[in-house]
Each structure stands twice: as structure tokens, then as C-alpha cells.
Design an enzyme around this catalytic site. Structure first.
Site, PDB file in Angstrom:
ATOM      1  CG  ASP A   1      -0.152  -0.391   2.598  1.00  8.95           C
ATOM      2  OD1 ASP A   1       1.172  -0.061   3.129  1.00  8.95           O
ATOM      3  OD2 ASP A   1      -1.490   0.348   3.464  1.00  8.95           O
TER       4      ASP A   1
ATOM      5  CG  HIS B   1       3.851   0.426   4.794  1.00  6.62           C
ATOM      6  ND1 HIS B   1       2.815  -0.177   4.694  1.00  6.62           N
ATOM      7  CD2 HIS B   1       4.509  -0.534   4.578  1.00  6.62           C
ATOM      8  CE1 HIS B   1       3.480  -1.777   5.449  1.00  6.62           C
ATOM      9  NE2 HIS B   1       4.527  -1.894   4.921  1.00  6.62           N
TER      10      HIS B   1
ATOM     11  CD  GLU C   1      -0.263   1.022   7.346  1.00  5.90           C
ATOM     12  OE1 GLU C   1       0.395   0.695   5.951  1.00  5.90           O
ATOM     13  OE2 GLU C   1      -0.568  -0.697   7.397  1.00  5.90           O
TER      14      GLU C   1
END
Ligand code: F6R
Length: 261
Positions: free
Chosen positions: A136, A138, A143
Site C-alpha cells: 500500500d 507504506h 500507512e
């Protein structure tokens, strides 16, 4: 940002190890920032190999982990402190007492985690910070949505990251903690050099978003675009979605011998 592309994960790891070795040779009391997870494993194996051959030493070095899970018992095999000891520290001349992990005990969480950034600062700052990238986008466990100036703090993992990391917990996503303490993006950007290692097809999309997409808190790794000395070390598969891949290869093949590895 420098983008280096290699034909295999093994070749990418040699390059990442060269950068760490260069730092160990050039800096008197080097401070290393260490990532965990699969991405740096081949690099750690290569560093261990070179240490055994007497080509490098970690004596006098200090290390700071990027992140740590909250709620795992001391010595849990997947706690990042245990992981880094098993995969690196136990095999080299770096004393365990010189390896620092973000504090995750209740009182530390309650009283604030500025002490970790302060400990990095007192050690002289990180000379080279190794990083992986999440599917994602990160870095550390910052995050999507993390402030680009964030400091070390507690974060809640996304469902995607917990699913990705379930493989380390016997495939049981319910065993993956929800919370972590991670260096913030602002903390990471203070390191003097950043080295992000990514290999495999699953990393192609987040790597392209980080390297060539807009700077955005929704892609925390895009913060590397703000750093004056960031190197992204990839294999061909992780580089597959880069629009400028041919240009990066051209730059790489013409890199002057006098430039740092
Ligand atoms: C680990 C860390 C994470 C991982 C990332 C990729 O210390 O900070 O950002 O680097 O989740 O994980 P792997 O390398 O297992 O694909």
C-alpha cells in the site's frame, strides 16, 4: 532520487550491501537504520558473508530499528527485535546492546515516544537507513494518510498490511498485531542516506507510485522524493511499471566511478 535496477533480487542485494559497507568504512561510529520483513533479508545475508570474510566490521556501530509490533511477548519470534537478532545481529560483531528498537511497553505508549527520536539524535543521527515498501506504499509502518512530517509514534496497521504480514504468523491474520510503533516519515527523512529495497512483481505498482507519482501522504514512500540522497534498489520485476525505466538504466550504466556506491 537514484533508481538502480538489477536483473535479480540477489544482484539488488549486493548493491544495497555495497552502500552499507561504504558507510561502515567511511564513518567513524556509524549509525544504521534497519528495516525488517523480507526485503532486506538477502542484503543481511550478504553483509554477514562479507563480515565472515573479514571485509567489513560493525564494531563501533549503533543501530535503530524502523518499527516494532505492539502486544507481542518479549522474544516472540516475529517481534522485530527478535527478527533482527536472528537474521543479522547474532551473526556479526554488532553488540545487541547497540541495537535499539522503538519502545512498545504501555507506559512508553502513554508517555509519548519522542524519546526514540531523541535517542537517534543523541547517537548523531542515522547515516544510512534501509527501507522496504508495503504493497500500500507504506515506509516503516507509516500507512497511507500518515503525515509527511510525522515523528515516531503508534500507528494502526491497515487490513492490507496485516494480510500481507500474515505469512510471518503461519498465515493467521488474526495473530498479526493491529498496532505498531514506527519511526515517522519526518524521522526517516532525517537520515543522511535512504536506501529502499524492493523486489518482485507485487512491489511494481507501489514503487511506480512512490518514485514517479505525485508526492502524497496517500503514498508514504513518495516522501523519498523530498530527500537529497535517496537510492531505490530494485530488481527487474519491481521496476516493471516505471515509465522512465530506460532512463534510470542509462544513468546507472554511466555512473561515474568516483560516485559513492
Ligand atoms: C519493516 C517495515 C515495512 C516493510 C514493508 C515491506 O521494518 O518497516 O515497511 O519494509 O512492509 O515488507 P516486506 O519486505 O516483508 O515485503
Amino acid at each position: 532520487m537514484e533508481v538502480l535496477i538489477y536483473e535479480s533480487p540477489e544482484a539488488a542485494a549486493l548493491q544495497a550491501a555495497d552502500i552499507v559497507q561504504h558507510t561502515l568504512h567511511e564513518v567513524d561510529a556509524p549509525v544504521l537504520g534497519l528495516a525488517t520483513g523480507s526485503s532486506p533479508l538477502l542484503t543481511y545475508r550478504e553483509l554477514i558473508r562479507r563480515y565472515r570474510l573479514g571485509e567489513l566490521s560493525f564494531a563501533g556501530a549503533t543501530a535503530f530499528l524502523l518499527d516494532e509490533y505492539v502486544g507481542l511477548s518479549d522474544g516472540h519470534p516475529e517481534a522485530y527485535r527478535t527478527f533482527i537478532e536472528r537474521e543479522l545481529v547474532d551473526h556479526i560483531d554488532l553488540s545487541v546492546t547497540s541495537v535499539h528498537a522503538p519502545p512498545v511497553a504501555d507506559d512508553a505508549l502513554r508517555n509519548g515516544l519522542e524519546q526514540y527520536d531523541e535517542a537517534i539524535r543523541l547517537a548523531g543521527g542515522i547515516d544510512v537507513q534501509l527501507l522496504g515498501i508495503g504493497s500500500d506504499g507504506h515506509i516503516g509502518f507509516n500507512e497511507p494518510g500518515s503525515s509527511l512530517r510525522s515523528r515516531t509514534r503508534m500507528k494502526t496497521l491497515t487490513g492490507a498490511t496485516r494480510s500481507d504480514n500474515a505469512r510471518f504468523f503461519g498465515g493467521d491474520v488474526t495473530a498479526v498485531p493491529h498496532h505498531v510503533v514506527t519511526q515517522g516519515i519526518g524521522t526517516i527523512l532525517e537520515a543522511r542516506r535512504l536506501v529502499l529495497i524492493a523486489t518482485g512483481t507485487a512491489k511494481a505498482q507501489p514503487v511506480a507510485a512512490a518514485v514517479e507519482g505525485p508526492l502524497s501522504a496517500m503514498v508514504p514512500a513518495s516522501a523519498l522524493q523530498l530527500h537529497p540522497n535517496a537510492t531505490v534498489v530494485l530488481d527487474d520485476r519491481a521496476a516493471a511499471e516505471l515509465r522512465q525505466a530506460e532512463y534510470y538504466r542509462e544513468v546507472q550504466s554511466r555512473k561515474p566511478a568516483w560516485q559513492q556506491p
